[in-house]
Write a protein that holds these residues in place. Sequence first.
Motif, mmCIF file in Angstrom:
data_model
loop_
_atom_site.group_PDB
_atom_site.id
_atom_site.type_symbol
_atom_site.label_atom_id
_atom_site.label_comp_id
_atom_site.label_asym_id
_atom_site.label_seq_id
_atom_site.Cartn_x
_atom_site.Cartn_y
_atom_site.Cartn_z
ATOM 1 N N ASP A 37 0.445 -3.962 4.339
ATOM 2 C CA ASP A 37 -0.002 -2.775 5.144
ATOM 3 C C ASP A 37 1.043 -2.519 6.469
ATOM 4 O O ASP A 37 0.542 -1.929 7.279
ATOM 5 C CB ASP A 37 -1.515 -3.103 5.379
ATOM 6 N N HIS A 91 -6.273 3.871 4.671
ATOM 7 C CA HIS A 91 -6.527 2.225 4.693
ATOM 8 C C HIS A 91 -7.121 1.937 6.129
ATOM 9 O O HIS A 91 -6.635 2.422 6.892
ATOM 10 C CB HIS A 91 -5.142 1.643 4.470
ATOM 11 N N ILE A 111 0.714 -1.234 -0.021
ATOM 12 C CA ILE A 111 0.069 0.052 0.076
ATOM 13 C C ILE A 111 0.838 1.168 -0.096
ATOM 14 O O ILE A 111 1.866 1.329 0.884
ATOM 15 C CB ILE A 111 -0.853 0.020 1.192
#
Length: 227
Positions: A69, A218, A2
Motif C-alpha cells: 500500500d 483503502h 493494491i
Amino acid sequence: MIDLPRDLEIELALSALPERLQEDSTIYLLDPAKGYVLHREGKNGFATFVARTSIRFYSAAWPYSYPADQLIPMAFDSVGIEHHMRPWFAIAKMRAEGISAKDAKTRLQRDFRDGFYKAPVKGGLSYMLAPIHRAYMAPEASDEMITVSMPHYMPYAPYVTPAQLGNDTPMNGGPFVLNHGGRDSGPHGYMMFMLPMPRADGLRSKYAPLLERLCGLHDNWCLAKEE
C-alpha cells in the motif's frame, strides 16, 4: 499490491509538481508486469511518477518485504532523472520480474556500495508537493509506515549528514537531511524543505477530491482527521 486506477495515478503523480510544471512534464505509470512505462513525453525537463516500492530501506538492517500500500508521488528535474530516479525504477522492475524482496535489497546495497549509482555533479531538486504520502516513518530503524500530508521539495545534498546541518527532523523547523536508511545521506541524499503551512493547506484543499477517492480505496490511504 493494491490497485491504483490509472486516472488517479496520473493525477497523484502530477500533484507532486508545482502547477506551473504539470502540463509539460513527463509522466511514468507503473505496469505491474514490467515496471515503469512512459505515459507522456514532456517538454520541460521534469518527470513524475508514483513510487509503490521504496528504496529508502536499502541500508537498514531489518528484513525487507515488498509493501502492498505504499504511495510516494515524486518528481525529478533532469539531474534527478539521470541519477536519483534510476534506483526507484530499478526496484520496480525487479519486483515486476519476480525477484525476491531480499534479493532486491541485496542488489541495491551492492549497486550503491560499488558506485553504480553516483552523486550528481551539479545541483537540482526533486518535488514532492503531493497532499499525501504513505512511506516509512524511520527506515533506519523499522519498517513501520505512516500516511501523512507533508508537501515538500528537496535540493540534492550528496553525503551531507544531520550533524553537519544541525537538524535531523522536520519537527525542529528548517531543512533537514533525508537519507535512504542510514545516518548519512549517501550519493543520492537530499535536503528537505517543508512547504509553508498556508500553501500546504491550499494544496490539501485543491486536491480534496483526490484524497477522498484514495481514502475510499483503502483505509491506509486516508489522512488522519484533525481533532
